[in-house]
Design a protein around this motif. Sequence first.
Motif, PDB file in Angstrom:
ATOM      1  N   ARG A  79       0.853  -1.183   0.000  1.00  0.00           N
ATOM      2  CA  ARG A  79       0.000   0.000   0.000  1.00  0.00           C
ATOM      3  C   ARG A  79       0.894   1.241   0.000  1.00  0.00           C
ATOM      4  O   ARG A  79       1.961   1.238   0.641  1.00  0.00           O
ATOM      5  CB  ARG A  79      -0.886  -0.001   1.254  1.00  0.00           C
ATOM      6  CG  ARG A  79      -1.814   1.210   1.378  1.00  0.00           C
ATOM      7  CD  ARG A  79      -2.821   0.995   2.478  1.00  0.00           C
ATOM      8  NE  ARG A  79      -2.185   0.954   3.808  1.00  0.00           N
ATOM      9  CZ  ARG A  79      -1.820   2.023   4.510  1.00  0.00           C
ATOM     10  NH1 ARG A  79      -2.029   3.240   4.036  1.00  0.00           N
ATOM     11  NH2 ARG A  79      -1.258   1.882   5.705  1.00  0.00           N
ATOM     12  N   ILE A  80       0.498   2.267  -0.723  1.00  0.00           N
ATOM     13  CA  ILE A  80       1.278   3.512  -0.745  1.00  0.00           C
ATOM     14  C   ILE A  80       0.734   4.443   0.334  1.00  0.00           C
ATOM     15  O   ILE A  80      -0.446   4.797   0.329  1.00  0.00           O
ATOM     16  CB  ILE A  80       1.252   4.157  -2.133  1.00  0.00           C
ATOM     17  CG1 ILE A  80       2.067   3.263  -3.083  1.00  0.00           C
ATOM     18  CG2 ILE A  80       1.817   5.573  -2.100  1.00  0.00           C
ATOM     19  CD1 ILE A  80       2.141   3.727  -4.496  1.00  0.00           C
ATOM     20  N   GLY A  96       5.457  -1.715   6.705  1.00  0.00           N
ATOM     21  CA  GLY A  96       4.701  -2.581   5.796  1.00  0.00           C
ATOM     22  C   GLY A  96       4.078  -1.848   4.632  1.00  0.00           C
ATOM     23  O   GLY A  96       3.299  -2.449   3.875  1.00  0.00           O
ATOM     24  N   THR A  97       4.391  -0.573   4.440  1.00  0.00           N
ATOM     25  CA  THR A  97       3.841   0.178   3.301  1.00  0.00           C
ATOM     26  C   THR A  97       4.982   0.712   2.438  1.00  0.00           C
ATOM     27  O   THR A  97       6.157   0.486   2.750  1.00  0.00           O
ATOM     28  CB  THR A  97       2.987   1.373   3.765  1.00  0.00           C
ATOM     29  OG1 THR A  97       3.855   2.394   4.291  1.00  0.00           O
ATOM     30  CG2 THR A  97       1.965   0.958   4.823  1.00  0.00           C
ATOM     31  N   ALA A  98       4.598   1.435   1.374  1.00  0.00           N
ATOM     32  CA  ALA A  98       5.580   2.027   0.461  1.00  0.00           C
ATOM     33  C   ALA A  98       5.288   3.514   0.303  1.00  0.00           C
ATOM     34  O   ALA A  98       4.227   3.986   0.706  1.00  0.00           O
ATOM     35  CB  ALA A  98       5.511   1.327  -0.893  1.00  0.00           C
ATOM     36  N   GLU A 121       3.495  -1.872 -11.309  1.00  0.00           N
ATOM     37  CA  GLU A 121       2.131  -1.487 -11.672  1.00  0.00           C
ATOM     38  C   GLU A 121       1.686  -0.550 -10.565  1.00  0.00           C
ATOM     39  O   GLU A 121       1.682  -0.939  -9.387  1.00  0.00           O
ATOM     40  CB  GLU A 121       1.229  -2.714 -11.698  1.00  0.00           C
ATOM     41  CG  GLU A 121       1.115  -3.363 -13.074  1.00  0.00           C
ATOM     42  CD  GLU A 121       0.323  -4.645 -13.015  1.00  0.00           C
ATOM     43  OE1 GLU A 121       0.568  -5.501 -13.872  1.00  0.00           O
ATOM     44  OE2 GLU A 121      -0.518  -4.800 -12.086  1.00  0.00           O
ATOM     45  N   LEU A 122       1.332   0.684 -10.929  1.00  0.00           N
ATOM     46  CA  LEU A 122       1.086   1.720  -9.926  1.00  0.00           C
ATOM     47  C   LEU A 122      -0.328   2.247 -10.011  1.00  0.00           C
ATOM     48  O   LEU A 122      -0.819   2.529 -11.115  1.00  0.00           O
ATOM     49  CB  LEU A 122       2.017   2.906 -10.205  1.00  0.00           C
ATOM     50  CG  LEU A 122       3.302   3.038  -9.412  1.00  0.00           C
ATOM     51  CD1 LEU A 122       4.141   4.165  -9.990  1.00  0.00           C
ATOM     52  CD2 LEU A 122       3.019   3.302  -7.937  1.00  0.00           C
ATOM     53  N   THR A 123      -0.991   2.372  -8.871  1.00  0.00           N
ATOM     54  CA  THR A 123      -2.198   3.200  -8.759  1.00  0.00           C
ATOM     55  C   THR A 123      -1.863   4.223  -7.686  1.00  0.00           C
ATOM     56  O   THR A 123      -0.826   4.099  -7.013  1.00  0.00           O
ATOM     57  CB  THR A 123      -3.421   2.362  -8.332  1.00  0.00           C
ATOM     58  OG1 THR A 123      -3.194   1.869  -7.011  1.00  0.00           O
ATOM     59  CG2 THR A 123      -3.683   1.215  -9.298  1.00  0.00           C
ATOM     60  N   VAL A 127       0.918  -0.382  -5.061  1.00  0.00           N
ATOM     61  CA  VAL A 127       1.962  -0.744  -6.017  1.00  0.00           C
ATOM     62  C   VAL A 127       2.156  -2.258  -6.028  1.00  0.00           C
ATOM     63  O   VAL A 127       2.054  -2.913  -4.993  1.00  0.00           O
ATOM     64  CB  VAL A 127       3.301  -0.031  -5.694  1.00  0.00           C
ATOM     65  CG1 VAL A 127       3.846  -0.450  -4.336  1.00  0.00           C
ATOM     66  CG2 VAL A 127       4.336  -0.283  -6.777  1.00  0.00           C
ATOM     67  N   ARG A 128       2.392  -2.790  -7.247  1.00  0.00           N
ATOM     68  CA  ARG A 128       2.804  -4.200  -7.367  1.00  0.00           C
ATOM     69  C   ARG A 128       4.128  -4.201  -8.134  1.00  0.00           C
ATOM     70  O   ARG A 128       4.222  -3.621  -9.231  1.00  0.00           O
ATOM     71  CB  ARG A 128       1.760  -5.026  -8.122  1.00  0.00           C
ATOM     72  CG  ARG A 128       2.047  -6.529  -8.058  1.00  0.00           C
ATOM     73  CD  ARG A 128       0.829  -7.348  -8.464  1.00  0.00           C
ATOM     74  NE  ARG A 128       0.625  -7.310  -9.902  1.00  0.00           N
ATOM     75  CZ  ARG A 128       1.214  -8.161 -10.776  1.00  0.00           C
ATOM     76  NH1 ARG A 128       2.010  -9.131 -10.316  1.00  0.00           N
ATOM     77  NH2 ARG A 128       0.989  -8.057 -12.069  1.00  0.00           N
TER      78      ARG A 128
END
Length: 411
Positions: A79-80, A96-98, A121-123, A127-128
């Motif tokens: 999760r961003i 645990g996030t980015a 792959e970004l929203t 992120v993936r």
Amino acid sequence: MTDICYPPGLIGVDDVIARLVALARTQSPATETLPLAQAAGRVLATDINAPRDVPPEANSAMDGVAFRHADLSASGELRISQRIPAGVAPTPLEPGTAARIFTGAIIPPGADTVVMQEQCELTPDHVRLLKIPSPGANVRPAGQDVAQGQPMLARGLRLNAAALGLAASAGLASLPVHVPLRVAILCTGDELLEPGEPWRSGSIYNSNRPMLAALLRGWGCDVIDLGKVADSLADTEAALARAAASGADVIISTGGVSVGEEDHVRAALVARGEIDFWKVAIKPGKPVAVGQIGNARFIGLPGNPQSVFVTALLLARPFLLARQGQSAVLPPSFAVAAGFERSRAADRREYLRVQLQEAGAGRIQVPHPQQSSGALLSAVWADGLALVEAGAPVQAGDLLPFLPFSVLLAP
Ligand code: AMP
Ligand code: MG
């Protein structure tokens, strides 16, 4: 070094350069502090250690996503939790996030790795990772360029664009530099006319004057141009006295330095100061007078324009750079194949005006056909000087030192 036996009374070029540089190093030039914008081309007067880390904080080398490598799960999804553009101080990374991050932006405490956006792959809030970077990837650590307290710029460095950029990156607004060297120039010769004067028989135009002035300015000196000196002992003595009173640190003359009846520089120097006279095993060139008049060091160069050009580049340049406090004063040379032959060995070291030309897969150095010490066209045509050592013939393809004018004309 090879041992070369020069004719009696002649001193080798390297020996002369070493003597001149040693003389120059006995004096230290004055210092002033200048803003960076005015310090370009000056010589740094003290060692500078980095006052802070450069870069000051760990930052991202890429547009992408910052995270803690150990937090990655098999899915490569995170999760961003924040967005960090350049110029913004981040908050610690929520475990645990980015964090969405951009080039030059500060890595948030808790993150240690950046994945570039092309590998995600970004929203806006997720992120993936398509590819897992290695731990620490794309992070420029604090102090990566230079760490606080480490040597950054050495005393004696001629400040170029890169050095000024580095100083600025550490936040330095000004630098201690040496003041420019003041060099007075005198051209001896009754035959000399200044360009612009109408020509008359028996005269030639004074080419040494603008040439020497331009060389000196190119080496960072302030020029005090004292013009021309008539060929009499009284005039030469008066000119030397004027030069010494001009506030010059160094006086350079051209012509009148050999042993002819019309050559008065040596006698004038003996009368007004102290002299060392050297016959240098160099072609073009040969007689060079070195001495002291009052507070000024004196260098008397030959008269022929090509001799002035070559002896100024090879002998005066290292002296003048050393006298300015510069540490590296000897020009680098590059081994280039000779594109010519010399069956007879010379008794002086010769410097030929050469052009670099393409030949097969490599380059050769080709001399201009007119190498007279009175002729200047070859120096305009040439890319530099080929060093032909005394005592050795040259065969085509022999590797000879090549000294580029791009180096010799610069400080
Ligand atoms: P000198 O060492 O004074 O005998 O000069 C050697 C040669 O260089 C002579 O042919 C001079 O005419 C020439 N020469 C001397 N000074 C200059 C100058 N400033 N410009 C052009 N040629 C010069
Ligand atoms: Mg003369």
